[in-house]
Design a protein around this motif. Structure first.
Motif, PDB file in Angstrom:
ATOM      1  N   VAL A 116     -15.577 -30.727 -12.925  1.00 39.44           N
ATOM      2  CA  VAL A 116     -17.023 -30.904 -12.937  1.00 39.44           C
ATOM      3  C   VAL A 116     -17.289 -32.034 -13.923  1.00 39.44           C
ATOM      4  O   VAL A 116     -16.624 -32.111 -14.959  1.00 39.44           O
ATOM      5  N   GLU A 117     -18.236 -32.907 -13.623  1.00 38.85           N
ATOM      6  CA  GLU A 117     -18.601 -33.967 -14.560  1.00 38.85           C
ATOM      7  C   GLU A 117     -19.144 -33.315 -15.824  1.00 38.85           C
ATOM      8  O   GLU A 117     -20.245 -32.765 -15.812  1.00 38.85           O
ATOM      9  N   ARG A 118     -18.369 -33.330 -16.936  1.00 40.22           N
ATOM     10  CA  ARG A 118     -18.792 -32.619 -18.136  1.00 40.22           C
ATOM     11  C   ARG A 118     -18.725 -33.451 -19.411  1.00 40.22           C
ATOM     12  O   ARG A 118     -19.066 -32.952 -20.471  1.00 40.22           O
ATOM     13  N   PHE A 119     -18.310 -34.689 -19.351  1.00 42.12           N
ATOM     14  CA  PHE A 119     -18.275 -35.489 -20.570  1.00 42.12           C
ATOM     15  C   PHE A 119     -19.672 -35.550 -21.206  1.00 42.12           C
ATOM     16  O   PHE A 119     -19.812 -35.484 -22.423  1.00 42.12           O
ATOM     17  N   GLY A 120     -20.720 -35.682 -20.389  1.00 43.00           N
ATOM     18  CA  GLY A 120     -22.083 -35.704 -20.907  1.00 43.00           C
ATOM     19  C   GLY A 120     -22.426 -34.419 -21.642  1.00 43.00           C
ATOM     20  O   GLY A 120     -23.112 -34.444 -22.672  1.00 43.00           O
ATOM     21  N   TYR A 121     -21.927 -33.296 -21.145  1.00 43.75           N
ATOM     22  CA  TYR A 121     -22.147 -32.002 -21.799  1.00 43.75           C
ATOM     23  C   TYR A 121     -21.518 -31.998 -23.194  1.00 43.75           C
ATOM     24  O   TYR A 121     -22.147 -31.580 -24.165  1.00 43.75           O
ATOM     25  N   PHE A 122     -20.274 -32.461 -23.299  1.00 34.28           N
ATOM     26  CA  PHE A 122     -19.587 -32.457 -24.592  1.00 34.28           C
ATOM     27  C   PHE A 122     -20.283 -33.385 -25.593  1.00 34.28           C
ATOM     28  O   PHE A 122     -20.373 -33.066 -26.783  1.00 34.28           O
ATOM     29  N   ARG A 123     -20.783 -34.508 -25.128  1.00 34.81           N
ATOM     30  CA  ARG A 123     -21.514 -35.410 -26.021  1.00 34.81           C
ATOM     31  C   ARG A 123     -22.796 -34.742 -26.531  1.00 34.81           C
ATOM     32  O   ARG A 123     -23.135 -34.829 -27.708  1.00 34.81           O
ATOM     33  N   ARG A 124     -23.503 -34.061 -25.624  1.00 36.82           N
ATOM     34  CA  ARG A 124     -24.739 -33.370 -26.021  1.00 36.82           C
ATOM     35  C   ARG A 124     -24.424 -32.203 -26.949  1.00 36.82           C
ATOM     36  O   ARG A 124     -25.152 -31.950 -27.905  1.00 36.82           O
ATOM     37  N   LEU A 125     -23.359 -31.471 -26.663  1.00 38.75           N
ATOM     38  CA  LEU A 125     -22.978 -30.346 -27.512  1.00 38.75           C
ATOM     39  C   LEU A 125     -22.688 -30.823 -28.936  1.00 38.75           C
ATOM     40  O   LEU A 125     -23.063 -30.169 -29.910  1.00 38.75           O
ATOM     41  N   ALA A 126     -22.064 -31.967 -29.069  1.00 41.57           N
ATOM     42  CA  ALA A 126     -21.818 -32.529 -30.403  1.00 41.57           C
ATOM     43  C   ALA A 126     -23.142 -32.824 -31.103  1.00 41.57           C
ATOM     44  O   ALA A 126     -23.295 -32.547 -32.294  1.00 41.57           O
ATOM     45  N   ARG A 127     -24.111 -33.362 -30.371  1.00 45.66           N
ATOM     46  CA  ARG A 127     -25.428 -33.630 -30.958  1.00 45.66           C
ATOM     47  C   ARG A 127     -26.079 -32.334 -31.433  1.00 45.66           C
ATOM     48  O   ARG A 127     -26.696 -32.301 -32.487  1.00 45.66           O
ATOM     49  N   VAL A 128     -25.925 -31.261 -30.649  1.00 44.28           N
ATOM     50  CA  VAL A 128     -26.465 -29.955 -31.039  1.00 44.28           C
ATOM     51  C   VAL A 128     -25.796 -29.491 -32.327  1.00 44.28           C
ATOM     52  O   VAL A 128     -26.462 -29.070 -33.272  1.00 44.28           O
TER      53      VAL A 128
END
Length: 162
Positions: A116-128
């Motif tokens: 699943v395209e999830r790199f964007g999720y990991f970047r956002r999770l780091a911001r959180v």
């Protein structure tokens, strides 16, 4: 559609997303790199830190290999401690969470299949995790990233609100 080309990711070309307390995501392969076959990342977790809140994936199986340290995993209604060299496979729809054992950090390889395209999720999770955006912003993206958050009282009580 499966990729017909090999993928080689070297340490120099992998994107590293820094996390608090010495943690980091190393983004290795997203679904678009593998024709949807899998996604892979490496997660370094600081001592006693959570790696993921309780969630499940509706579409994918997730494999975790503990490279170094020790991790606690919530797997449905049970908790397992897995040390370096251990492997955990989580089937679709099984609620799970994970974090480094108290007093130790950990290094974890995670593979999600199908990807699943999830790199964007990991970047956002780091911001959180850095306090730059609220966790609730990820809730609206649950279907996009196939990460569906659940409440898990046992995990919360075990981890002591970490």
């Amino acid at each position: 559609m499966r990729s017909l080309h090999p993928l080689v990711v070297t340490p120099e070309t992998a994107e590293v997303v820094e996390l608090p307390a010495g943690g980091a995501f190393t983004l290795l392969a997203d679904a678009n790199h593998t024709g949807g076959a899998l996604g892979a990342n490496r997660l370094r977790v600081g001592p006693g830190r959570d790696g993921a809140k309780p969630h499940y994936h509706g579409l994918s199986t997730e494999l975790f290999y503990v490279v170094d340290g020790a991790m606690e995993f919530l797997l449905g209604d049970r908790v397992e401690t897995v040390a370096a060299g251990g492997l955990v496979v989580v089937p679709p729809r099984l609620p799970h969470a994970f974090g480094a054992v108290s007093g130790t950090g950990a290094d974890l390889l995670a593979v999600l299949t199908p990807g699943v395209e999830r790199f964007g999720y990991f970047r956002r999770l780091a911001r959180v995790q850095h306090g730059l955006e609220p966790f609730d912003g990820l809730r609206s993206e649950q279907d996009r990233y196939d990460v569906h958050f659940v409440d898990a009282e046992r995990w919360s009580s075990l981890r002591g609100g970490r």
